[in-house]
Design a protein around this motif. Sequence first.
Motif, short mmCIF file in Angstrom:
data_model
loop_
_atom_site.label_atom_id
_atom_site.label_comp_id
_atom_site.label_asym_id
_atom_site.label_seq_id
_atom_site.Cartn_x
_atom_site.Cartn_y
_atom_site.Cartn_z
N LYS A 60 0.81 -1.66 0.11
CA LYS A 60 -0.10 -0.05 0.36
C LYS A 60 1.07 1.14 -0.29
O LYS A 60 0.98 2.22 -0.85
N GLN A 61 1.80 1.45 0.93
CA GLN A 61 2.76 2.43 0.98
C GLN A 61 3.13 2.83 -0.30
O GLN A 61 3.28 4.00 -0.98
N ASN A 62 4.17 1.81 -0.57
CA ASN A 62 5.21 2.30 -2.11
C ASN A 62 4.30 1.98 -3.37
O ASN A 62 5.24 2.07 -4.40
N ARG A 63 3.20 1.63 -3.16
CA ARG A 63 2.47 0.97 -4.17
C ARG A 63 3.23 -0.09 -5.36
O ARG A 63 3.45 0.04 -6.80
N ASP A 64 3.34 -0.91 -4.82
CA ASP A 64 4.35 -2.46 -5.75
C ASP A 64 2.62 -2.61 -6.63
O ASP A 64 2.15 -2.55 -6.03
N TYR A 65 3.50 -2.64 -8.38
CA TYR A 65 2.56 -3.97 -9.00
C TYR A 65 1.27 -2.91 -9.47
O TYR A 65 0.25 -3.41 -9.60
N VAL A 66 1.62 -1.78 -9.11
CA VAL A 66 -0.22 -0.74 -9.66
C VAL A 66 -0.57 -1.03 -11.19
O VAL A 66 0.65 -1.28 -12.00
N ASN A 67 -1.45 -0.20 -11.49
CA ASN A 67 -1.33 -1.39 -12.87
C ASN A 67 -0.73 -2.63 -13.82
O ASN A 67 -0.73 -2.71 -15.08
N ALA A 68 -1.31 -2.79 -12.70
CA ALA A 68 -0.70 -5.20 -12.64
C ALA A 68 0.27 -4.65 -13.94
O ALA A 68 -0.35 -5.18 -15.32
N PRO A 69 1.42 -4.42 -14.48
CA PRO A 69 2.95 -4.74 -15.24
C PRO A 69 2.71 -5.74 -15.27
O PRO A 69 2.63 -7.43 -15.13
N GLY A 70 2.58 -5.41 -16.71
CA GLY A 70 2.87 -7.25 -17.72
C GLY A 70 1.14 -7.04 -18.74
O GLY A 70 1.11 -8.06 -19.53
N ALA A 71 0.11 -6.83 -17.74
CA ALA A 71 -0.83 -7.54 -18.29
C ALA A 71 -1.57 -7.13 -19.70
O ALA A 71 -2.43 -7.88 -20.07
N VAL A 72 -0.96 -6.05 -20.27
CA VAL A 72 -1.61 -5.09 -21.52
C VAL A 72 -0.77 -6.12 -22.31
O VAL A 72 -1.53 -6.12 -23.55
N ASP A 73 0.59 -6.39 -22.23
CA ASP A 73 1.16 -7.05 -22.99
C ASP A 73 0.49 -8.59 -23.32
O ASP A 73 0.65 -9.23 -24.49
#
Length: 520
Positions: A60-73
Amino acid sequence: FFWGGGGGGLVYSPMELNHQGLPPGAMLYSTAEGAVVDLQVTYDNPFVSHRPQHDAAVSKQNRDYVNAPGAVDLWNRGYRPVNISGATGLNVNALTDTLYKQAFNLNSGTGGASVYLWALRAPNMPAITEIEISTSAQQEAGMASRGFTKINMDLNKQSSSMREIFLWYKKGSGPAIVDLSLVDVAVQGQCCPAGSPWMVNMAMNDVGMACGNCTGGFTLVPANLNFGASANKIFMYVKHSPTGIVSKQLSWVPQMPGHYAICYAGQEADTAAKLSSTQRCIDMSIRPDPAPMFQPLADLTTYMGKVLTFKVAFVDIRHNDERVTITQDTTSMMLDGARFTGSPSHTTMDVGMSGMDRETSVMVEWFPDAKYGGFEGSVCFMATDDAMGGPSRQAQQTRGCVRIAVERCKWWVQTEDTLVQVAARFATNWLQVWHFNPTILHPDNALPPGLIINTGHLYNVEPSDALAALAERFGTSITHIRANNWDMGAMADNALRVGQQMCVIPSSCATAVNVQRTVG
């Protein structure tokens, strides 16, 4: 390989990839309509994870994996997420913002990152036939030894669990997996009724009481995906292709040349009759891995001062692991200043019954300067295939040569050349050069680029001629004669051949003095 059964189903060997009788390097895979051929895992940190009274992600604090990395690809490459049963709301145009509404979160209820499973389906590619889940290093070692492939993405990512959970798959010759289902027992309940004979109690991987089979032909992958992270259990179920229809794909990288016949048939394994199909065979002739083959060139002729450009090409079999590298042969004659221009070119060639070959070529550029008059010789190149395909392929070399000649006593005029500049290149004076070119009406006239001018006199060797005698007769020196005749650079004084042609640049003043001395 395809065989459709009648009334009975087919039973597959548990040793799926060990098929007796297949040649070394051959693998037999399953295929099926809608078969799952690859799996991927992505992480997400959706906005809802940060709203009050919702799962609070560890990130929550550092926002890891925001915007679902790799999903669009993955979506663009044809992968689709395994969804929550009956869920909707995924918007392809806002995929990273809406993925959580429909994709099943394998890490649900753990406080960790959202974990989504993606599947790629294709009817004509090697299908996944088995899926297993590891919850310990000991299990991982066993799965690797049985030919499983690990998806190196922890299904308990950033959860409170001390365990790492990984998904493994295998592309064997058993029935293809054609569908996947994920069940959150706390939300959806068991996928079979209480008291059903399909309910089993498994001690392994924190399964406990679970449905071994679900309605629709789904079978449990025995593991709790939330092992050690949450009280609610998440199970994976897989569905295989019908056992009455078998479709196979043979993958083979031949390791030895020769003649091979691969035969196949289908047989009912769970009926008393054990009916079999007619045997069919594939007859193949495997050629040895050839060395690159040089593509010969016609003899090349040029002039001093004229850039010579030519293509050097070698042909080898068309194979992704066969890469041809072309270099100059340093053991043969080398041309000063010759160089490759641009990048190598690769062209596919249709060679009839023998299939398709690939031509690899490079362009060579050479500027023959004033010392190369009378040059004639073979310039050679080496082609090496680097045999990236492993021990069954051998790196081989082929030598190819090009015959090149340079005209004597001829200069190809360069931009802004003058008679003075040309004369300086050949250690003479502009009057001599003007004398050898009667079509140049005035010595101060501009010389057009590309004009071929004479730089000396072509002389045919007569009996008893020697370099020293000729040098004296024409008022020049042996050194000067050799400098203007590349092939005479190391020639002995008396080694001239009758009829041999040579370029001589006489000194008019020195010749006149010699004539006066001889006559007087």
